[in-house]
Each structure stands twice: as structure tokens, then as C-alpha cells.
Design a protein around this motif. Structure first.
Motif, PDB file in Angstrom:
ATOM      1  N   GLN A 201      -2.285  10.224 -15.632  1.00  0.00           N
ATOM      2  CA  GLN A 201      -1.862   8.990 -16.288  1.00  0.00           C
ATOM      3  C   GLN A 201      -1.692   7.720 -15.212  1.00  0.00           C
ATOM      4  O   GLN A 201      -0.449   8.252 -14.598  1.00  0.00           O
ATOM      5  N   LEU A 202      -2.434   7.152 -14.959  1.00  0.00           N
ATOM      6  CA  LEU A 202      -2.374   5.902 -13.948  1.00  0.00           C
ATOM      7  C   LEU A 202      -1.635   4.858 -14.868  1.00  0.00           C
ATOM      8  O   LEU A 202      -2.365   4.628 -16.012  1.00  0.00           O
ATOM      9  N   PRO A 203      -0.877   3.869 -14.180  1.00  0.00           N
ATOM     10  CA  PRO A 203      -0.307   2.742 -15.016  1.00  0.00           C
ATOM     11  C   PRO A 203      -1.476   1.678 -15.104  1.00  0.00           C
ATOM     12  O   PRO A 203      -2.465   1.692 -14.603  1.00  0.00           O
ATOM     13  N   GLU A 204      -1.470   1.059 -16.513  1.00  0.00           N
ATOM     14  CA  GLU A 204      -2.173   0.082 -16.839  1.00  0.00           C
ATOM     15  C   GLU A 204      -2.073  -1.413 -16.214  1.00  0.00           C
ATOM     16  O   GLU A 204      -2.981  -2.011 -16.285  1.00  0.00           O
ATOM     17  N   GLU A 205      -0.902  -1.510 -15.769  1.00  0.00           N
ATOM     18  CA  GLU A 205      -0.610  -2.800 -15.139  1.00  0.00           C
ATOM     19  C   GLU A 205      -1.619  -3.061 -13.871  1.00  0.00           C
ATOM     20  O   GLU A 205      -1.983  -2.344 -13.171  1.00  0.00           O
TER      21      GLU A 205
ATOM     22  N   LYS B 133      -6.196  -2.941 -11.070  1.00  0.00           N
ATOM     23  CA  LYS B 133      -5.726  -1.631 -11.408  1.00  0.00           C
ATOM     24  C   LYS B 133      -6.173  -0.593 -10.788  1.00  0.00           C
ATOM     25  O   LYS B 133      -7.070  -0.544  -9.908  1.00  0.00           O
ATOM     26  N   LEU B 134      -5.051   0.320 -10.639  1.00  0.00           N
ATOM     27  CA  LEU B 134      -5.347   1.672  -9.987  1.00  0.00           C
ATOM     28  C   LEU B 134      -6.252   2.630 -10.680  1.00  0.00           C
ATOM     29  O   LEU B 134      -6.366   2.500 -11.988  1.00  0.00           O
ATOM     30  N   PHE B 135      -7.265   3.230 -10.109  1.00  0.00           N
ATOM     31  CA  PHE B 135      -7.815   4.460 -10.584  1.00  0.00           C
ATOM     32  C   PHE B 135      -8.062   5.581  -9.326  1.00  0.00           C
ATOM     33  O   PHE B 135      -7.873   5.133  -8.195  1.00  0.00           O
ATOM     34  N   ARG B 136      -8.577   6.649  -9.821  1.00  0.00           N
ATOM     35  CA  ARG B 136      -8.699   7.538  -8.635  1.00  0.00           C
ATOM     36  C   ARG B 136     -10.357   7.942  -8.654  1.00  0.00           C
ATOM     37  O   ARG B 136     -11.030   8.120  -9.564  1.00  0.00           O
ATOM     38  N   THR B 137     -10.992   8.043  -7.526  1.00  0.00           N
ATOM     39  CA  THR B 137     -12.330   8.168  -7.248  1.00  0.00           C
ATOM     40  C   THR B 137     -12.734   9.874  -7.523  1.00  0.00           C
ATOM     41  O   THR B 137     -11.763  10.377  -7.468  1.00  0.00           O
TER      42      THR B 137
ATOM     43  N   ALA C  59       0.930  -1.238   0.055  1.00  0.00           N
ATOM     44  CA  ALA C  59      -0.245  -0.002   0.049  1.00  0.00           C
ATOM     45  C   ALA C  59       0.950   1.263   0.013  1.00  0.00           C
ATOM     46  O   ALA C  59       0.411   2.117  -0.868  1.00  0.00           O
ATOM     47  N   LYS C  60       1.779   1.363   0.847  1.00  0.00           N
ATOM     48  CA  LYS C  60       2.626   2.555   0.924  1.00  0.00           C
ATOM     49  C   LYS C  60       3.395   2.631  -0.424  1.00  0.00           C
ATOM     50  O   LYS C  60       3.614   3.901  -0.739  1.00  0.00           O
ATOM     51  N   GLU C  61       3.931   1.741  -1.256  1.00  0.00           N
ATOM     52  CA  GLU C  61       4.487   1.914  -2.460  1.00  0.00           C
ATOM     53  C   GLU C  61       3.618   2.451  -3.411  1.00  0.00           C
ATOM     54  O   GLU C  61       4.101   3.599  -4.216  1.00  0.00           O
ATOM     55  N   LEU C  62       2.392   1.932  -3.504  1.00  0.00           N
ATOM     56  CA  LEU C  62       1.448   2.547  -4.315  1.00  0.00           C
ATOM     57  C   LEU C  62       0.988   3.941  -3.898  1.00  0.00           C
ATOM     58  O   LEU C  62       0.976   4.941  -4.845  1.00  0.00           O
ATOM     59  N   LEU C  63       0.970   4.374  -2.854  1.00  0.00           N
ATOM     60  CA  LEU C  63       0.666   5.659  -2.447  1.00  0.00           C
ATOM     61  C   LEU C  63       1.531   6.517  -2.486  1.00  0.00           C
ATOM     62  O   LEU C  63       1.474   7.795  -2.898  1.00  0.00           O
ATOM     63  N   ASP C  64       3.022   6.190  -2.166  1.00  0.00           N
ATOM     64  CA  ASP C  64       3.982   7.083  -2.390  1.00  0.00           C
ATOM     65  C   ASP C  64       4.517   7.336  -3.893  1.00  0.00           C
ATOM     66  O   ASP C  64       4.663   8.427  -4.241  1.00  0.00           O
ATOM     67  N   LYS C  65       4.312   6.354  -4.819  1.00  0.00           N
ATOM     68  CA  LYS C  65       4.533   6.585  -6.086  1.00  0.00           C
ATOM     69  C   LYS C  65       3.309   7.382  -6.832  1.00  0.00           C
ATOM     70  O   LYS C  65       3.588   8.324  -7.551  1.00  0.00           O
ATOM     71  N   PHE C  66       2.032   7.050  -6.602  1.00  0.00           N
ATOM     72  CA  PHE C  66       1.124   7.486  -7.165  1.00  0.00           C
ATOM     73  C   PHE C  66       0.249   8.537  -6.521  1.00  0.00           C
ATOM     74  O   PHE C  66      -0.334   9.723  -7.067  1.00  0.00           O
TER      75      PHE C  66
END
Length: 512
Positions: free
Chosen positions: A55-59, A121-125, A35-42
């Protein structure tokens, strides 16, 4: 609903999961991120940013953690999972994970507290919260007991300590205390290693309780049919290593003293002790100041020399204040230094006046020490070296040059608490033997904290120990200081507590 009923319901859910072909206690799960890696990066969407252009990653990412909140809305649901690093929001849709899984498993058989793996996958609300949209959810561990709903409102502090696992789950800030503790220990080791010290290990079970003034724990060696003691200090073993040719050694580990439990004391505690050949206590004061600078840099940031503890600003700018033990006590008591050392009647009178408990039963220098603890220690708020203690209360320290009634010893006090104790080490075997014999006399008079006579240590000194300075630092109190905690229990994962009342198993069965 009573917790017992919830447990029964969740056990029924486990049986239902098995019937549907799902393992409620998985063997393994492949995690690709935290969780921290995702929140720190994006991170979180910033105010004023164009969300359409972001642009969030498609992976797809795969992470695992405990469900700590859940909000189901018919065909979709939001939930948060908390892993070992942080908490992140996840989103699940019925049409993405399948109607059968969503309706039969997720909505009915998965609860807050369960540990799950989530892939997606990531998205933003719309509110900007970074969220993982689940394409797959895997139940990893079914939680039988519900998490506390209002843990922060609990008045029973002991429950947090008794059930530390729950405390860590629902109070993430508590986890940060212990991450900081681990970092302090790591950085302390790095500092000593960089100064040429070698980390060693000495026995926990010792045939003689010595190296400090304390009551020991006693246990029994079946194989040897002898009583042994849990160590109260590693000091005499570490100094044997100086005799053997290791010139800079340290040990970081547990000590045990069978004494009172309080917000400042735990019978099982962690210390670092280090010994440096060809040095004296003046060198260790310099080294201690340098150590604190290093720890402050690493824990709080480069150049930080002031921190706040319990609402008080503490300055660690060098040099730390230095005061004389007897000189300061003389100012407080109105007794001369000579009277403090020799006039038993006046010291007893002053001890009674101050309110020292059972003063008439204490030895003369025990009264002197009690007066110091009552009158001086509470006022030592800023980092202060108290130097040059009476020889009678320092059986392992070398006489002060120019004053044989004192020793070259210091204690570092911060916020009224002893953090470190150090001295120029006594390396004269005849003098050490005489000090040990004096300790035996004190023990015979009723001082159960007096040291034992260690004949082998005298033999070691007879082979010759180089001029040496040694110091011990309490890790638990150091962590209290750096995490702004007033109780030692807050910085021990599993502090010693009084046993809870045990329930008779048969009685419990009958009542059910």
C-alpha cells in the motif's frame, strides 16, 4: 555538438517558452517533501514481497530538483530528478499532463539539467523502483549549458575544483564529503560547548602578525592608512580573553598563511583553537583523546575506534602513543639529545646527509625541525602525541618542568600529518618578552616566519593570565581523515588554484 551551439539552442528554447506563456526562471515553488524522505519512508520493493498487497499512499507529493536523466518513449517518459538529498525517478504520461504540455513543452523545450517541480502520486515500476507519477510539471530554471556526460572519466582534476558546482551536480558522493565536514564542525562545537567552553570571535585583520611561525598576507586599511595582516592565528587574542576572565574559550574560523600550496596545505584554512584555564598539556592530551572518541561515535557509530584511511587501519583506542621529540630524533640521527640542542656542526652535517635543501642557510633549530619532519613524521601513522619540543622553536609555550631547554608542548600526528598542536601556555610576561625579542633576532637573520613583537600582549600578561593550556586543530585535515581523502582540495569547496589564462573579450568577439 559544440557546447556553444547547445547554449544557443537553449536560448532559443527560452524565447519559445516565453512566447507560450511560460516563465523559464520561476520565483518560487512549494515543496512538500524530498527524494530522501520518500525513499527512506517507502523505499525500494523488496525481493519476495507481494507487490499487489503493498500500500503506497494516495496523497500527492510535491518535490523539486534537477533533471539528471531522461528517457522519452512516445506518449510517456521516465526521468530522474536530483534534489539536495538524493535522486528519485519520475514518470510522465501525455494523457495525464495534457497533450499540449507533453508534446510542445516537455518533449521539445525541457532538457537534462533543467530544474523542475514535480507533483504527483507514488507507484512502483515492474522492477520495483519507487517512482513519482507526475500530474503536474513546472519548469523552475532553464539550464543553458549541458551537464558533462562522462564526468567520472575526466583526467583534469582541476576542472572539478574550478567548477565545483558541476562536480556537486554530477558526483553526489562529493556532496557527502561536505555534509560530513559540516557534521564534524557541528559535533566539535557540541563537544566543546558541553565542556564549558564559550565560542568567541577575534579579528581577522590584525596590526601584528603573530601567534604562529608563518608568512602573513598583507592588506591595507584605507580608513586608518595602515597596513594590516590577515591573521595567521587567533592565539594571542584568545589568551587576552583568559586575562579578562573568560576561563574556557574557543574560536572556529579561518586563518591565512602566505605559503605553499600542496595536497596538504592551502593558504586559507580552517582551525579550531581552544584555551582552558588551570590546565596543562597533559590535560589537553586527555581531552583530545576524548574528543576523537566523541567524533568517531557521532560520525562512524557508537563504539567505533578503528577506521580505514587510504588502505591503512588506524586505531583510536586510548591512550594514544606518546613519544619524546628529542629522544625519537636522537634514535633516528645517531646524535645525542645534547648534540641536537647544541652542536651546530654535527646537526648541519646530518642535515646535508639526509638531503635537507639549503641546509647551510638555515638556523640551527630550523635544521633540527627539518630533520624531524624528514625522518620522524612519515613514520607516525597511528595516532601519536609527540611531546616536549625544544624551547627555541616554541616561543609561546611554557618551559618543561625539570628541563628549561624544552617546553611542555605536543603535536598530534596521524598518518604522518600534524593534526593538532598544543602547549602549556607561557604566562610569565618577562619570559614572553625575552622570547619575542629572540624572534626578532631570528627575523633579522632572515627567518621570515619568525613572530613579531606584540607589546600589548605583554601588557595583558602583566595583568596576569591564569595557568592555561591551549590547542589548535586543523579542521581540513580532520575532514580528510574522516572522509578518506588524500588531498586537502577534496575537502575544500573552493580550493585556491592558479588562475586560468584570461581571454581578451575583444579578441573573442572578433573571432566570433
Amino acid at each position: 555538438m559544440a557546447e556553444e551551439r547547445i547554449v544557443e539552442q537553449r536560448k532559443e528554447k527560452i524565447e519559445r517558452l516565453k512566447e507560450l506563456g511560460y516563465e523559464p526562471y520561476a520565483y518560487k515553488y512549494e515543496v512538500t517533501t524530498t527524494a530522501k524522505e520518500l525513499l527512506d519512508k517507502f523505499g525500494r520493493h523488496k525481493e519476495g514481497e507481494d507487490k499487489e498487497k503493498e500500500q503506497l499512499p494516495e496523497e500527492e507529493f510535491s518535490l523539486a530538483g534537477r533533471i539528471v536523466s531522461m528517457r522519452v518513449m512516445g506518449k510517456a517518459a521516465f526521468f530522474h530528478i536530483q534534489d539536495g538529498t538524493e535522486k528519485i525517478q519520475c514518470y510522465v504520461r501525455r494523457d495525464l499532463v495534457g497533450e499540449e504540455f507533453y508534446n510542445k513543452i516537455f518533449k521539445k523545450l525541457i532538457d537534462i539539467g533543467d530544474i523542475v517541480g514535480v507533483k504527483g502520486k507514488l507507484f512502483r515500476t515492474r522492477t520495483g523502483e519507487l517512482t513519482l507519477e507526475a500530474s503536474q510539471i513546472t519548469l523552475l530554471t532553464k539550464s543553458l549549458r549541458p551537464l558533462p556526460e562522462k564526468w567520472h572519466g575526466l583526467t583534469d582534476i582541476e576542472k572539478r575544483y574550478r567548477q565545483r558546482y558541476l562536480d556537486l551536480i554530477v558526483n553526489p558522493q562529493v556532496r557527502e564529503i561536505f555534509r560530513t565536514r559540516t557534521k564534524i564542525i557541528k559535533k566539535l562545537r557540541e563537544f566543546l560547548d558541553s565542556k564549558g567552553f564559550m565560542e568567541v570571535e577575534t579579528p581577522i585583520l590584525q596590526p601584528i602578525a603573530s601567534g604562529a611561525a608563518a608568512k602573513p598576507f598583507i592588506t591595507h586599511y584605507n580608513a586608518l592608512d595602515i597596513d594590516v595582516y590577515l591573521r595567521i592565528a587567533p592565539e594571542l587574542y584568545l589568551k587576552r580573553l583568559l586575562v579578562g576572565g573568560f576561563e574556557r574559550v574557543y574560536e572556529l574560523g579561518k586563518n591565512f598563511r602566505n605559503e605553499g600550496i600542496s595536497t596538504r596545505h592551502n593558504p586559507e584554512f580552517t582551525m579550531v583553537e581552544f584555551y582552558m584555564a588551570y590546565a596543562d598539556y597533559n590535560d589537553l592530551m586527555e581531552l583530545t583523546e576524548e574528543l576523537f572518541e566523541y567524533l568517531l561515535d557521532e560520525i562512524f557509530g557508537k563504539g567505533v575506534r578503528e577506521i580505514e584511511y587510504q588502505g591503512t587501519k588506524l586505531s583510536f583506542k586510548r591512550p594514544f602513543r606518546r613519544i619524546s621529540y628529542l629522544e625519537e630524533l636522537s634514535k633516528k640521527t645517531g646524535l645525542t639529545e645534547d648534540e641536537l640542542l647544541h652542536d651546530e656542526e654535527k646537526v648541519l652535517e646530518k642535515a646535508k646527509e639526509v638531503g635537507i635543501e639549503n641546509a647551510e642557510k638555515l638556523s640551527h633549530f630550523k635544521r633540527v625541525q627539518e630533520l624531524f619532519e624528514a625522518l620522524i613524521e612519515p613514520e607516525l601513522i597511528q595516532p601519536t602525541f609527540v611531546i616536549d619540543f625544544p624551547k627555541a622553536i616554541s616561543p609561546l609555550a611554557k618551559e618543561k618542568r625539570g628541563n628549561p631547554e624544552l617546553v611542555e608542548r605536543f603535536e598530534l600526528f596521524i598518518f604522518g600529518r600534524e593534526i593538532a598542536n598544543a602547549y602549556t601556555e607561557l604566562n610569565n610576561p618577562e619570559e614572553q618578552e625575552a622570547r619575542f625579542r629572540q624572534q626578532l633576532e631570528e627575523k633579522a637573520k632572515g627567518d621570515d616566519e619568525a613572530m613579531e613583537y606584540d607589546a600589548d600582549f605583554i601588557t595583558a600578561l602583566e595583568y596576569g593570565m591564569p595557568p592555561t593550556a591551549g590547542e589548535g586543530i586543523g579542521i581540513d585535515r580532520l575532514v580528510m581523515l574522516f572522509t578518506d581523502k588524500d588531498s586537502i582540495r577534496e575537502v575544500l569547496l573552493f580550493p585556491q588554484l592558479r588562475p586560468e589564462k584570461k581571454h581578451n573579450v575583444e579578441e573573442t568577439k572578433e573571432s566570433n
